[in-house]
Design an enzyme around this catalytic site. Structure first.
Site, PDB file in Angstrom:
ATOM      1  N   LYS A  10       0.704  -1.169   0.026  1.00  0.00           N
ATOM      2  CA  LYS A  10      -0.050   0.015   0.086  1.00  0.00           C
ATOM      3  C   LYS A  10       1.009   1.283   0.157  1.00  0.00           C
ATOM      4  O   LYS A  10       1.969   1.173   0.272  1.00  0.00           O
ATOM      5  CB  LYS A  10      -0.866   0.090   1.181  1.00  0.00           C
ATOM      6  N   TYR A  50     -12.697  -2.220  -2.175  1.00  0.00           N
ATOM      7  CA  TYR A  50     -13.251  -2.454  -0.920  1.00  0.00           C
ATOM      8  C   TYR A  50     -14.776  -2.243  -0.544  1.00  0.00           C
ATOM      9  O   TYR A  50     -15.328  -1.991   0.248  1.00  0.00           O
ATOM     10  CB  TYR A  50     -12.763  -1.289   0.019  1.00  0.00           C
ATOM     11  N   PHE A  58     -15.007   3.239   8.308  1.00  0.00           N
ATOM     12  CA  PHE A  58     -13.778   3.310   7.755  1.00  0.00           C
ATOM     13  C   PHE A  58     -13.680   3.258   6.183  1.00  0.00           C
ATOM     14  O   PHE A  58     -12.596   3.655   5.923  1.00  0.00           O
ATOM     15  CB  PHE A  58     -12.810   2.320   8.400  1.00  0.00           C
ATOM     16  N   ARG A  86      -1.533 -14.416   4.709  1.00  0.00           N
ATOM     17  CA  ARG A  86      -2.260 -13.658   5.422  1.00  0.00           C
ATOM     18  C   ARG A  86      -1.221 -13.710   6.970  1.00  0.00           C
ATOM     19  O   ARG A  86      -1.481 -12.954   7.671  1.00  0.00           O
ATOM     20  CB  ARG A  86      -3.807 -14.069   5.705  1.00  0.00           C
ATOM     21  N   THR A  92      -4.630  -7.041  11.332  1.00  0.00           N
ATOM     22  CA  THR A  92      -4.943  -5.763  10.658  1.00  0.00           C
ATOM     23  C   THR A  92      -3.975  -4.597  10.837  1.00  0.00           C
ATOM     24  O   THR A  92      -3.768  -4.010   9.817  1.00  0.00           O
ATOM     25  CB  THR A  92      -6.237  -5.394  10.417  1.00  0.00           C
ATOM     26  N   ARG A 103       3.245  -6.695   9.281  1.00  0.00           N
ATOM     27  CA  ARG A 103       2.871  -5.551  10.115  1.00  0.00           C
ATOM     28  C   ARG A 103       3.298  -5.601  11.595  1.00  0.00           C
ATOM     29  O   ARG A 103       3.609  -4.463  11.888  1.00  0.00           O
ATOM     30  CB  ARG A 103       1.006  -5.690   9.861  1.00  0.00           C
ATOM     31  N   ASN A 113      -1.448   0.393   7.277  1.00  0.00           N
ATOM     32  CA  ASN A 113      -0.798  -1.222   7.724  1.00  0.00           C
ATOM     33  C   ASN A 113      -0.060  -1.753   6.701  1.00  0.00           C
ATOM     34  O   ASN A 113       0.034  -3.020   6.307  1.00  0.00           O
ATOM     35  CB  ASN A 113      -2.304  -2.052   8.164  1.00  0.00           C
ATOM     36  N   HIS A 116      -1.822  -5.241   1.671  1.00  0.00           N
ATOM     37  CA  HIS A 116      -3.299  -5.884   1.549  1.00  0.00           C
ATOM     38  C   HIS A 116      -2.961  -7.258   0.957  1.00  0.00           C
ATOM     39  O   HIS A 116      -2.042  -7.564   0.026  1.00  0.00           O
ATOM     40  CB  HIS A 116      -4.154  -5.298   0.333  1.00  0.00           C
ATOM     41  N   GLU A 127     -10.900  -9.969  -6.546  1.00  0.00           N
ATOM     42  CA  GLU A 127      -9.886  -8.785  -6.584  1.00  0.00           C
ATOM     43  C   GLU A 127      -8.762  -8.688  -7.821  1.00  0.00           C
ATOM     44  O   GLU A 127      -8.545  -7.614  -8.118  1.00  0.00           O
ATOM     45  CB  GLU A 127      -8.996  -8.602  -5.156  1.00  0.00           C
TER      46      GLU A 127
END
Ligand code: UDP
Ligand code: MG
Length: 153
Positions: A10, A50, A58, A86, A92, A103, A113, A116, A127
Site C-alpha cells: 500500500k 473495498y 472506515f 495472511r 490488521t 505488519r 498497515n 493488502h 480482486e
C-alpha cells in the site's frame, strides 16, 4: 494451477521503502510471483476493491488511503498461498500484529498497515481482475518447484 492471491504494498509501504522487503519475504517463503504492476490506484478502483466494506465507518478513509500515492500490486501463487500470506502479514494493524509478521515488524499505526492480501479464494477471484487481465498473468515453472512444493513420498 495453484491458488492465487492479490497482494498490494500500500502507499505507506511504498513511501517507507518496504517494496523490496515485502517481495523478499514472499520470495524466500517460496511463493511464485506471476503478475506485478506499480501504479497509483484510482479512487474508482479503490471503491471497487473495498466494496465489501461500503457503509462501514472506515470505508471513505481506506479508499482515500489506498488511492493517495502509488502502490505495488502483485499476484502470488502457491498451494495455500492465501492463508500463508495472511499469516505472514499479521493482524490488521501493526499495534497488535505479532512480531515476526510484516505488519508486526514494521508498523505501529492504527490507520496505515503497509499491505493488502486477499482473505479467501472468493476474494482473490474478485480482486485480481480489478487490477489484471488474463494476459498480465504470467504462468511459468519455477526451476526449484520440486524442492519447494514436493512431498517426501
Ligand atoms: N481498515 C481501517 N479501519 C478499520 C478496519 C479496516 O482503516 O477499523 C482498513 C485497513 O486499511 C484494512 C482495510 O480497511 O487493511 C480492510 O479491512 P479488513 O478488515 O479487510 O482488514 P485486512 O483484511 O486488510 O487485514
Ligand atoms: Mg480484508
Amino acid at each position: 494451477m495453484a491458488e492465487k492471491t492479490l497482494i498490494i504494498v500500500k502507499p505507506d509501504g511504498v513511501q517507507r521503502h518496504f517494496v523490496g522487503e515485502i517481495i523478499s519475504r514472499f520470495e524466500k517463503k517460496g511463493f511464485k510471483l506471476i503478475a506485478a504492476k506499480f501504479m497509483q490506484i484510482s479512487e474508482e478502483l479503490a471503491r471497487k476493491h473495498y466494496a465489501v466494506h461500503e457503509g462501514k465507518p472506515f470505508f471513505e478513509g481506506v479508499v482515500k488511503y489506498i488511492s493517495s500515492s502509488p502502490s505495488m500490486v502483485m499476484v502470488w501463487e502457491a498451494e495455500g498461498v492465501i492463508d500463508m500470506a495472511r499469516k505472514m502479514m499479521g493482524a490488521t494493524f501493526g499495534y497488535d500484529a505479532e512480531s515476526g509478521t510484516i505488519r508486526g515488524d514494521f508498523s505501529c499505526s492504527k490507520g496505515y498497515n503497509l499491505i493488502h492480501g486477499s482473505d479467501s479464494p472468493e476474494s482473490a477471484d474478485f480482486e485480481i481482475p480489478i487490477y489484471f487481465t488474463g494476459e498480465d498473468i504470467v504462468e511459468y515453472d519455477l526451476a526449484d518447484e520440486k524442492w519447494l512444493y514436493g512431498k517426501n513420498d
